[in-house]
Design an enzyme around this catalytic site. Structure first.
Site, short mmCIF file in Angstrom:
data_model
loop_
_atom_site.label_atom_id
_atom_site.label_comp_id
_atom_site.label_asym_id
_atom_site.label_seq_id
_atom_site.Cartn_x
_atom_site.Cartn_y
_atom_site.Cartn_z
CD GLU B 38 -2.53 0.91 2.89
OE1 GLU B 38 -2.06 0.12 3.75
OE2 GLU B 38 -3.57 1.58 3.09
CE LYS B 109 -7.34 0.54 3.61
NZ LYS B 109 -6.08 0.90 4.33
CB CYS B 141 -4.01 -2.27 4.45
SG CYS B 141 -3.00 -2.35 5.96
#
Lengths: 268, 268
Positions: B38, B109, B141
């Site tokens: 990320e 995300k 994540c």
């Protein structure tokens, strides 16, 4: 609130012996919620449907539930135990709940494992029981494998997952830590131990019963060698705090509009 | 099919240095799908929105994506990398995909972690990319923490989960093993290492990048001390076999009618 598990080594088909052993151990504890393994009174490896029919019991009304009600009343226990349930002409792999006041309710396993499908009928609903203000979600063994089950129970208010088990795969205990973390709940896994040999079939159960907190920490656990009764004191309010950082909440951060295919019968 | 991760130790704000390092390491491998962490080009701990604005890039069009396209083309790589994306006046914590032929697509995300909510806009959809016949689901994540994400991606056909990460909590790597087991898929977690100190803030990232198979076995992993490029050969067909016993199938055993509240905006 006091919660615990009773890890047992049932002898296949010896219902009275298995129940007497459980009652004897339960008599040593009081004022608690106790979870017992899946099918603790009969054992697991039914050879055929006739064998299951000969051992299954009505809930309530059968021998096992009656004995559990007695010890629940005497010792102020809430008991959740696995049992082969006879209901009309169907048989369910069930978890029964008995309260100190004689209340009885039942969860019928939804996600049947392997040969269970040969004899048992699948349950049609998930189950939450209320004990005072606290809510306990019940599922059985292989139900752990479907993250939807714990998720639905949490969303409907469950603060503790009760998990009567006959685990043979090595995944279940670790999986339950993850179910606790992702849902911010406690979990009680009551597993059995021992090896069952029935004809050419043989299964060894992994023990490792455990109580896990909402952060995935194991509060107490058992090994895989001995029958074991363990009880811990928990602050059930911890399961109501779904904040995991000052900006993140397990429930509020969900984006249900993106999860719709999970509830759809036909995916594509 | 060859899949891998590139574990990196980005330096905050040093975009060119970070990208050059990544390109240099990627130049050593070819004919593979590689996942990077990320926000690998910028670092993680933005102090404020202005700082993010000064470092975010367009995708495609920006420096980082252009450099990734070059190495993808030269070495026949499919690369998935985390990047701070500028799109009109909004900023997204994104994972971009570049193919050897110059195709670019983006996942933004959905489940933002902690201070990310102060600067980034939340993505509005999940993402699957096709590489030949294979399907790769992308999430970033903290998205791991919502079992719905991996579940939806699997139900929509993903065989491999690509997971660019900046993990700081100790749960993510174990969680990904469970996501693989419960969904019968592979997963590539590309995490970063190192400590970032920005003003009074400090975060240490846990490394431990890994590739996990559909049974939860770690095929290859990295420690938490060094930058590391690892590639393994997988038989992607293994992700199509959802049978876990002769009577159980991960997809067919689901009972969606019982999971409806997962997709409902208002639960109770």
């Amino acid at each position: 609130m006091r919660i615990g598990f009773l890890q047992l080594r049932p002898k296949f088909g010896a219902v009275k012996q298995n129940v007497r052993k459980a009652v004897s151990l339960l008599s040593r504890v009081s004022d608690a919620v106790i979870v017992l393994p899946e099918l603790f009174n009969t054992g697991y490896l039914f050879r055929n449907a006739d064998e299951l029919a000969s051992l299954a019991e009505k809930v309530p009304g059968g021998y096992t539930t009656s004995e559990m009600k007695k010890v629940a009343k005497c010792n102020n226990l809430h008991i959740i135990f696995g049992i082969a349930q006879k209901a009309k002409k169907k048989y369910f792999n069930s978890a029964a709940y008995v309260s100190p006041k004689g209340k009885v309710s039942v969860y019928q396993k939804v996600h049947l494992f392997d040969r269970e499908k040969l004899f048992f009928t699948r349950g049609k609903s998930l189950k939450i029981i209320s004990i005072g203000e606290a809510k306990f979600g019940i599922f059985i063994c292989f139900d752990w494998s479907f993250p939807e089950v714990a998720r639905v129970l949490m969303l409907q208010g469950a603060q503790v997952l009760c998990h009567p088990s006959n685990l043979i795969l090595p995944y279940g205990q670790d999986a339950m830590k993850m179910r606790c973390i992702e849902n911010g709940v406690f979990a009680i896994t009551a597993n059995r131990i021992g090896t069952e040999r029935r004809g050419t079939m043989s299964l060894t159960f992994t023990g490792g019963s455990q109580i896990v907190d909402p952060r995935g920490e194991v509060l107490v656990s058992a090994g895989d060698r001995s029958e074991s009764l363990k009880v811990v004191e928990i602050d059930i309010e911890r399961a109501n705090d779904k904040n995991i950082t000052s900006n993140n909440n397990i429930v509020e951060d969900r984006v249900p509009v993106l999860y719709s295919c999970i509830a759809r019968k036909k995916i594509r």
